[in-house]
Design an enzyme around this catalytic site. Sequence first.
Site, PDB file in Angstrom:
ATOM      1  N   SER A 191       0.795  -1.119   0.072  1.00 35.32           N
ATOM      2  CA  SER A 191       0.136   0.170   0.016  1.00 35.32           C
ATOM      3  C   SER A 191       0.843   1.193   0.012  1.00 35.32           C
ATOM      4  CB  SER A 191      -1.131   0.120   1.147  1.00 35.32           C
ATOM      5  OG  SER A 191      -0.200  -0.201   2.363  1.00 35.32           O
TER       6      SER A 191
ATOM      7  N   ASP B 289      -2.500   8.512   7.946  1.00 33.20           N
ATOM      8  CA  ASP B 289      -3.477   7.846   8.972  1.00 33.20           C
ATOM      9  C   ASP B 289      -2.460   7.109   9.657  1.00 33.20           C
ATOM     10  OD1 ASP B 289      -2.303   5.509   7.446  1.00 33.20           O
ATOM     11  OD2 ASP B 289      -4.199   5.197   6.301  1.00 33.20           O
TER      12      ASP B 289
ATOM     13  N   HIS C 271      -0.005   4.928   7.372  1.00 33.18           N
ATOM     14  CA  HIS C 271       0.586   5.231   5.970  1.00 33.18           C
ATOM     15  C   HIS C 271       1.225   6.763   6.573  1.00 33.18           C
ATOM     16  CE1 HIS C 271      -2.268   2.117   4.750  1.00 33.18           C
ATOM     17  NE2 HIS C 271      -1.275   1.853   4.054  1.00 33.18           N
TER      18      HIS C 271
END
Length: 373
Positions: free
Chosen positions: A60, A349, A352
């Site tokens: 991700s 977040d 990340h």
Amino acid sequence: MAFTLLFLCVSFLAIVYFQLCYAGIDDVVPTTPLKISQNTNLTLENFELGLPALYVFGDSYVDAGNNNFLPTKARANYFPYGIDFAAIPTGRATNGRMVVDFIAQAAGLPFPPPMLGMSETERKKTLTGVNYASGGSGILNTPPMAKTLLGHVLSFEEQVALFKNTTMDLKDQFDSAESFAIYLSKSLFFFHIAGNDLSLFLESEKRFTDIDKFAHLLSRELSKQLQALYQLGARKFFVNNVFPLGCQPVNINTKKPKTPCVQETNVHISTYNKLLQGLLADMEPSLPGFKFVLGDLFKLFEDVFASPSSYGFMNIKDSCCIDVNRNGTGPCAPNLAPCFDRKTHLFFDSFHITERMHFLWARTSLELLHLMG
């Protein structure tokens, strides 16, 4: 019982809760986008890389939107993700550009598009690179429990198989096999992977109890896939190690360590990182033309944590966005405005990093690439 397990597994939190707050929230709170300019130190200049293409593999941290096209809950395709990417959520798990976007810009290339979002025509004609990364993926194939919670994400093996398809699609664009081989040899292959193996997979599978054996397993599997790419024509490899995940907000807020970070997690990561350098060095003499750069992401994060203000950060512990759990243990809640000054936050977040940290990562990566030649 299921939710107790989710709270204990670092990466499960992001996966399970990614879409819990979609329903009933229709209005988007207006925000002020981050303006990228020379004054914000988010521009890159004077890098002559000579790259015809950039191919991206991983999780991700470098997924440009492939998971949007997969039956998975591991998605970042909603506001506030992308708030500084022309205010468009693309699937990038950050507020703006990622490290590979900055590298592409510095090389004079377009952002590598997500493979699964490309048309058949685009797949046969795009010569500037492709992004195969998939949020939630690891070096190993997704273990059963993680797959139950995640849905389907592209494993590293699947990403390599997709690149093989790309080579089949593109070879007719070249006059000869030799010219195609030269093109591939000059292209950059960028990797950010193993973080999910060392958190999500390790914590969800009881059979992974010996960290040394597990790290060696990851090392062997990584070597296998890198060699598969080499056989397909790849020659220039940029492989990142794993940053100290024990310092992520989700880890700190879930496990509540007495130290600034969860040391056990970081020790596990260091065990793998130590093997990575030797693995790449051992591959080089046995594979003619093989070149590699090891991106020491662990060290970069250590430097930032040691002196945040030196890098422009004022907050290295909290997520910039309001997370779905309201306690720093989940992804961004949909349609809620994040913090105003995103340039001063390390994390966007609970898992990340922000665009600014991606920029710093890109800056150090480009300096290494310049030396690589």
